[in-house]
Structures are given as C-alpha cells and as structure tokens.
Design a protein around this motif. Structure first.
Motif, PDB file in Angstrom:
ATOM      1  N   UNK A  21       0.963  -1.747   0.153  1.00 24.13           N
ATOM      2  CA  UNK A  21      -0.060   0.028  -0.424  1.00 24.13           C
ATOM      3  C   UNK A  21       0.756   0.745   0.694  1.00 24.13           C
ATOM      4  N   UNK A  22       1.746   1.093   0.709  1.00 20.84           N
ATOM      5  CA  UNK A  22       2.589   2.234   0.579  1.00 20.84           C
ATOM      6  C   UNK A  22       3.075   2.402  -0.633  1.00 20.84           C
ATOM      7  N   UNK A  23       4.300   1.651  -1.335  1.00 19.73           N
ATOM      8  CA  UNK A  23       4.650   1.429  -2.408  1.00 19.73           C
ATOM      9  C   UNK A  23       3.105   2.010  -2.854  1.00 19.73           C
ATOM     10  N   UNK A  24       2.028   1.435  -3.657  1.00 19.31           N
ATOM     11  CA  UNK A  24       1.485   2.460  -4.452  1.00 19.31           C
ATOM     12  C   UNK A  24       1.229   3.949  -4.498  1.00 19.31           C
ATOM     13  N   UNK A  25       1.364   4.141  -2.774  1.00 24.10           N
ATOM     14  CA  UNK A  25       1.047   5.654  -3.035  1.00 24.10           C
ATOM     15  C   UNK A  25       2.466   6.360  -3.182  1.00 24.10           C
ATOM     16  N   UNK A  26       3.346   5.895  -2.996  1.00 28.83           N
ATOM     17  CA  UNK A  26       4.709   6.604  -3.454  1.00 28.83           C
ATOM     18  C   UNK A  26       4.369   6.622  -5.043  1.00 28.83           C
ATOM     19  N   UNK A  27       4.309   5.865  -6.041  1.00 26.24           N
ATOM     20  CA  UNK A  27       4.277   5.835  -7.405  1.00 26.24           C
ATOM     21  C   UNK A  27       3.047   6.556  -7.592  1.00 26.24           C
ATOM     22  N   UNK A  28       1.640   6.576  -6.691  1.00 20.85           N
ATOM     23  CA  UNK A  28       0.785   7.903  -7.116  1.00 20.85           C
ATOM     24  C   UNK A  28       1.449   8.815  -7.270  1.00 20.85           C
ATOM     25  N   UNK A  29       2.896   8.957  -6.062  1.00 24.47           N
ATOM     26  CA  UNK A  29       3.288  10.923  -6.049  1.00 24.47           C
ATOM     27  C   UNK A  29       3.714  11.341  -7.613  1.00 24.47           C
ATOM     28  N   UNK A  30       4.910   9.927  -7.574  1.00 23.19           N
ATOM     29  CA  UNK A  30       5.797  10.264  -8.901  1.00 23.19           C
ATOM     30  C   UNK A  30       4.643  10.270  -9.570  1.00 23.19           C
ATOM     31  N   UNK A  31       3.963   9.676 -10.145  1.00 22.47           N
ATOM     32  CA  UNK A  31       2.597  10.040 -11.089  1.00 22.47           C
ATOM     33  C   UNK A  31       2.458  11.450 -11.325  1.00 22.47           C
ATOM     34  N   UNK A  32       1.870  11.551 -10.276  1.00 17.30           N
ATOM     35  CA  UNK A  32       1.329  13.189 -10.127  1.00 17.30           C
ATOM     36  C   UNK A  32       2.572  14.041 -10.321  1.00 17.30           C
ATOM     37  N   UNK A  33       4.233  13.901  -9.820  1.00 14.34           N
ATOM     38  CA  UNK A  33       4.537  15.048 -10.418  1.00 14.34           C
ATOM     39  C   UNK A  33       5.500  15.245 -12.160  1.00 14.34           C
ATOM     40  N   UNK A  34       5.244  14.512 -12.951  1.00 15.77           N
ATOM     41  CA  UNK A  34       5.012  14.053 -13.908  1.00 15.77           C
ATOM     42  C   UNK A  34       4.533  15.545 -14.669  1.00 15.77           C
ATOM     43  N   UNK A  35       3.273  15.690 -14.852  1.00 16.81           N
ATOM     44  CA  UNK A  35       2.924  16.385 -15.556  1.00 16.81           C
ATOM     45  C   UNK A  35       2.856  17.836 -15.134  1.00 16.81           C
ATOM     46  N   UNK A  36       3.094  17.984 -13.134  1.00 17.85           N
ATOM     47  CA  UNK A  36       2.885  19.231 -12.302  1.00 17.85           C
ATOM     48  C   UNK A  36       4.701  20.109 -12.527  1.00 17.85           C
ATOM     49  N   UNK A  37       5.841  18.511 -12.612  1.00 24.07           N
ATOM     50  CA  UNK A  37       6.691  19.135 -11.499  1.00 24.07           C
ATOM     51  C   UNK A  37       7.374  18.231 -10.230  1.00 24.07           C
ATOM     52  N   UNK A  38       8.589  18.398 -10.631  1.00 24.06           N
ATOM     53  CA  UNK A  38       9.424  17.816  -9.187  1.00 24.06           C
ATOM     54  C   UNK A  38       9.004  19.431  -7.946  1.00 24.06           C
ATOM     55  N   UNK A  39       8.899  18.079  -6.757  1.00 17.03           N
ATOM     56  CA  UNK A  39       8.732  18.775  -5.571  1.00 17.03           C
ATOM     57  C   UNK A  39       9.891  19.706  -5.164  1.00 17.03           C
ATOM     58  N   UNK A  40      10.255  19.803  -3.929  1.00 16.17           N
ATOM     59  CA  UNK A  40      11.402  20.817  -3.381  1.00 16.17           C
ATOM     60  C   UNK A  40      11.663  19.691  -2.342  1.00 16.17           C
ATOM     61  N   UNK A  41      12.634  19.471  -1.704  1.00 15.70           N
ATOM     62  CA  UNK A  41      13.123  18.580  -0.691  1.00 15.70           C
ATOM     63  C   UNK A  41      12.370  18.627   0.493  1.00 15.70           C
ATOM     64  N   UNK A  42      12.130  19.374   0.757  1.00 11.95           N
ATOM     65  CA  UNK A  42      11.136  19.798   1.822  1.00 11.95           C
ATOM     66  C   UNK A  42       9.448  19.454   1.850  1.00 11.95           C
ATOM     67  N   UNK A  43       9.564  19.577   0.862  1.00 11.52           N
ATOM     68  CA  UNK A  43       8.377  19.310  -0.571  1.00 11.52           C
ATOM     69  C   UNK A  43       8.051  17.768  -0.126  1.00 11.52           C
ATOM     70  N   UNK A  44       9.073  17.168  -0.366  1.00  8.10           N
ATOM     71  CA  UNK A  44       9.247  15.991  -0.440  1.00  8.10           C
ATOM     72  C   UNK A  44       8.439  14.736   1.312  1.00  8.10           C
ATOM     73  N   UNK A  45       9.756  15.897   1.698  1.00  9.90           N
ATOM     74  CA  UNK A  45       9.796  14.927   3.231  1.00  9.90           C
ATOM     75  C   UNK A  45       8.288  15.075   3.534  1.00  9.90           C
ATOM     76  N   UNK A  46       7.365  16.728   3.302  1.00 10.54           N
ATOM     77  CA  UNK A  46       5.989  16.694   4.088  1.00 10.54           C
ATOM     78  C   UNK A  46       4.974  15.853   3.572  1.00 10.54           C
TER      79      UNK A  46
END
Length: 71
Positions: A21-46
């Motif tokens: 379940x955690x891996x699916x969430x990480x993959x969903x976050x990664x897929x969300x970043x493609x069209x909108x750009x990557x998050x900063x390190x601080x935002x990624x940790x949050x």
C-alpha cells in the motif's frame, strides 16, 4: 485500512500488505509529479510524512513486540 490477521498470528502478511500500500502511494505521488514538475526536498518530506508514513506505521504498536526480542 485494517490489519491482516492470520491463524498463526504471524505479522509477515500484514507487513507485506502495508508495504504494498505504501509503494502504491509512492508511485501515485511520482506519477503526479510528471505533469506538474518535481517537488522540493522539503515538500517531498512533508508529503512522505503525511501520506506514506501513516500507512507504514499503522498498527505498529501491536506488531512491534515481535521484533523487541530479536534486538
């Protein structure tokens, strides 16, 4: 959510389910970043602390005792 219980009270299947379940969430976050750009390190940790960490820590109070004796 919920915790997967087996007849032998083994937590390995529950761990596997939570990890998937955690891996699916990480993959969903990664897929969300493609069209909108990557998050900063601080935002990624949050995002990790608010979306992934709760999944991994779910019911850790009850399955943690299994690993106390092995330390």
């Amino acid at each position: 959510m919920g915790i997967l219980l087996t007849a032998s009270l083994s937590w390995s299947s529950a761990h596997s389910k939570l990890v998937s379940q955690a891996q699916r969430t990480l993959f969903a976050i990664k897929a969300y970043q493609k069209p909108f750009g990557y998050f900063s390190a601080i935002d990624s940790f949050k995002i990790f602390d608010s979306m992934v960490k709760p999944i991994l820590c779910y019911a850790s109070q009850i399955w943690d005792y299994e690993y106390v004796d092995t330390i």
